[in-house]
Design a protein around this motif. Sequence first.
Motif, mmCIF file in Angstrom:
data_model
loop_
_atom_site.group_PDB
_atom_site.id
_atom_site.type_symbol
_atom_site.label_atom_id
_atom_site.label_comp_id
_atom_site.label_asym_id
_atom_site.label_seq_id
_atom_site.Cartn_x
_atom_site.Cartn_y
_atom_site.Cartn_z
ATOM 1 N N GLN A 294 -8.741 20.858 -10.118
ATOM 2 C CA GLN A 294 -10.180 20.575 -10.184
ATOM 3 C C GLN A 294 -10.732 20.076 -8.854
ATOM 4 O O GLN A 294 -11.874 20.378 -8.495
ATOM 5 C CB GLN A 294 -10.457 19.522 -11.263
ATOM 6 C CG GLN A 294 -10.322 20.023 -12.684
ATOM 7 C CD GLN A 294 -10.859 19.018 -13.682
ATOM 8 O OE1 GLN A 294 -11.765 18.244 -13.393
ATOM 9 N NE2 GLN A 294 -10.297 19.029 -14.886
ATOM 10 N N ASP A 295 -9.915 19.292 -8.151
ATOM 11 C CA ASP A 295 -10.371 18.662 -6.907
ATOM 12 C C ASP A 295 -9.214 18.670 -5.909
ATOM 13 O O ASP A 295 -8.374 17.770 -5.911
ATOM 14 C CB ASP A 295 -10.814 17.227 -7.196
ATOM 15 C CG ASP A 295 -11.198 16.467 -5.927
ATOM 16 O OD1 ASP A 295 -11.380 17.123 -4.875
ATOM 17 O OD2 ASP A 295 -11.304 15.226 -5.986
ATOM 18 N N PRO A 296 -9.109 19.708 -5.065
ATOM 19 C CA PRO A 296 -7.988 19.806 -4.127
ATOM 20 C C PRO A 296 -7.867 18.631 -3.165
ATOM 21 O O PRO A 296 -6.822 18.453 -2.532
ATOM 22 C CB PRO A 296 -8.285 21.110 -3.361
ATOM 23 C CG PRO A 296 -9.182 21.880 -4.256
ATOM 24 C CD PRO A 296 -10.008 20.862 -4.968
ATOM 25 N N LEU A 297 -8.918 17.829 -3.049
ATOM 26 C CA LEU A 297 -8.881 16.686 -2.136
ATOM 27 C C LEU A 297 -8.558 15.380 -2.852
ATOM 28 O O LEU A 297 -8.687 14.307 -2.272
ATOM 29 C CB LEU A 297 -10.229 16.565 -1.417
ATOM 30 C CG LEU A 297 -10.689 17.811 -0.665
ATOM 31 C CD1 LEU A 297 -12.009 17.557 0.036
ATOM 32 C CD2 LEU A 297 -9.639 18.271 0.334
ATOM 33 N N ALA A 298 -8.108 15.472 -4.094
ATOM 34 C CA ALA A 298 -7.829 14.276 -4.883
ATOM 35 C C ALA A 298 -6.653 13.495 -4.315
ATOM 36 O O ALA A 298 -5.716 14.048 -3.739
ATOM 37 C CB ALA A 298 -7.527 14.662 -6.329
ATOM 38 N N SER A 299 -6.721 12.199 -4.503
ATOM 39 C CA SER A 299 -5.600 11.302 -4.233
ATOM 40 C C SER A 299 -5.119 10.773 -5.576
ATOM 41 O O SER A 299 -5.909 10.231 -6.352
ATOM 42 C CB SER A 299 -6.054 10.151 -3.332
ATOM 43 O OG SER A 299 -5.054 9.164 -3.244
ATOM 44 N N VAL A 300 -3.828 10.930 -5.882
ATOM 45 C CA VAL A 300 -3.341 10.528 -7.202
ATOM 46 C C VAL A 300 -1.864 10.153 -7.148
ATOM 47 O O VAL A 300 -1.079 10.772 -6.420
ATOM 48 C CB VAL A 300 -3.561 11.663 -8.245
ATOM 49 C CG1 VAL A 300 -2.905 12.963 -7.789
ATOM 50 C CG2 VAL A 300 -3.033 11.257 -9.609
ATOM 51 N N ILE A 301 -1.522 9.114 -7.877
ATOM 52 C CA ILE A 301 -0.130 8.736 -8.104
ATOM 53 C C ILE A 301 0.037 8.544 -9.608
ATOM 54 O O ILE A 301 -0.724 7.781 -10.231
ATOM 55 C CB ILE A 301 0.250 7.447 -7.360
ATOM 56 C CG1 ILE A 301 0.126 7.666 -5.880
ATOM 57 C CG2 ILE A 301 1.623 6.976 -7.773
ATOM 58 C CD1 ILE A 301 0.919 6.784 -5.006
ATOM 59 N N ALA A 302 0.991 9.251 -10.197
ATOM 60 C CA ALA A 302 1.215 9.199 -11.639
ATOM 61 C C ALA A 302 2.677 8.884 -11.918
ATOM 62 O O ALA A 302 3.576 9.573 -11.417
ATOM 63 C CB ALA A 302 0.829 10.534 -12.285
ATOM 64 N N GLU A 303 2.896 7.852 -12.713
ATOM 65 C CA GLU A 303 4.256 7.464 -13.092
ATOM 66 C C GLU A 303 4.362 7.435 -14.606
ATOM 67 O O GLU A 303 3.401 7.093 -15.299
ATOM 68 C CB GLU A 303 4.594 6.095 -12.505
ATOM 69 C CG GLU A 303 4.607 6.101 -10.984
ATOM 70 C CD GLU A 303 4.836 4.724 -10.394
ATOM 71 O OE1 GLU A 303 5.930 4.485 -9.865
ATOM 72 O OE2 GLU A 303 3.914 3.902 -10.475
ATOM 73 N N CYS A 304 5.539 7.784 -15.106
ATOM 74 C CA CYS A 304 5.734 7.942 -16.536
ATOM 75 C C CYS A 304 7.046 7.293 -16.957
ATOM 76 O O CYS A 304 8.033 7.319 -16.202
ATOM 77 C CB CYS A 304 5.740 9.439 -16.874
ATOM 78 S SG CYS A 304 6.017 9.822 -18.611
ATOM 79 N N ALA A 305 7.065 6.713 -18.132
ATOM 80 C CA ALA A 305 8.288 6.191 -18.732
ATOM 81 C C ALA A 305 8.263 6.549 -20.212
ATOM 82 O O ALA A 305 7.203 6.558 -20.840
ATOM 83 C CB ALA A 305 8.393 4.671 -18.552
ATOM 84 N N VAL A 306 9.440 6.868 -20.767
ATOM 85 C CA VAL A 306 9.509 7.248 -22.171
ATOM 86 C C VAL A 306 10.758 6.672 -22.810
ATOM 87 O O VAL A 306 11.822 6.607 -22.187
ATOM 88 C CB VAL A 306 9.475 8.795 -22.336
ATOM 89 C CG1 VAL A 306 10.708 9.445 -21.715
ATOM 90 C CG2 VAL A 306 9.339 9.192 -23.794
#
Length: 396
Positions: free
Chosen positions: A35-47
């Motif tokens: 959606q936004d090629p200039l996005a800044s994102v950090i995603a962490e997951c635990a299960v």
Amino acid sequence: MKKDFIFTSASVTDGHPDKLCDQISDAIVDRFLQQDPLASVIAECAVSQGLLFLAVRFSSTALIDVPYVARWVINEIGYRSPSFSARNCTILTSISEEPLDHERRYEDEELTEEMIESIKVRNQANVFGYACDHTPSLMPLPIVLAHKLARRLTTVRLTNLLPYLSPDGKTQVGVEFRDGRPYGISSIMIMACVTEKLSHQKIKADIREQVIEAAFQGEEIRPNKDTIIDIRIIEDPQGCGPMLHSGLTGRKNAVDTYGEFARHSGAALSGKDPFRVDRIGAYAARYAAKNVVAAGLARECEVHLSYAIGRSRPVSITVNTFGTGIIPDEKIEALVKKHFDFRPAAIQKAFSLRKLPQMLKGGFYQKLAAFGHMGRMDLAAPWERTDKKDLLREEA
């Protein structure tokens, strides 16, 4: 390095809880960048069990339904048991939106030399890239074979050849080296989770035929009568995976890189936008090492990059060919410094890293998150190109 030794590397299927978390984290990165090629994102997951936790920090104009992305990945991988599925798992989120970072919101085409030099590293990192001539992809043979077996475990499940398998599985391959070269297969271990009560003898026979024999077809080095084959079966009607053991983003670094045959950074590769230098620096180092080996300058090569906060360039670039170089390591290092640009903005521009999720149907980084980030010829990963091998060979 010893001349005669045995080395083992392990891989896991896409349904292993750690890999489930990696794929969810990278699927979120994909959706933001689509959606936004200039996005800044950090995603962490635990299960663990039926509970999945997501921590997402972003700066973007995109609007993403984060829990929906996680449920989509769970369903795609194939978890549909009454205990854990896209429908019944509980998802907790911690989502933090930050102001738009205008320093990082630029199109690759807009980047001038002055801009690239002005964009500084924001996190310290030591990253490693490695290549060797064991395989056509210039990856170590043990991890290549371990990935091949893990992929085959997934394939026979998805194609209903072995429909009783759970998405969760693990493989390990031991390769015997003589005079520093792959010589034979010393051991194979496969851990498979089954959701039905079946004869273990039948399951092991099926896995030998449909997984091991099929995976080694066409391989120059194959198992023989002396190879130790250990097939371990776990019966779990709940489908193993998160119901049996927990998962966390970034916990399978060796699987993501070189199967511990070579050094790798302690930082996670998944769950980060393509500006974080601990991710893209590892790709750039692999690119340089692979071109050195493809050029015939060495049989194996490690490129080490050291980054410091507030600098645009690595503070150190080191090349080690472990005595296999046809010219001194110092000269190869000089060639690497001359022909490869390791500044973060330059890496991002050269590899079009922000546009890859739009270019590949279904996203790019999620696919990268299972079966290794390095050696991915199936995804045409830009750091796997050997387009500078002729230049290096000519100058050497």
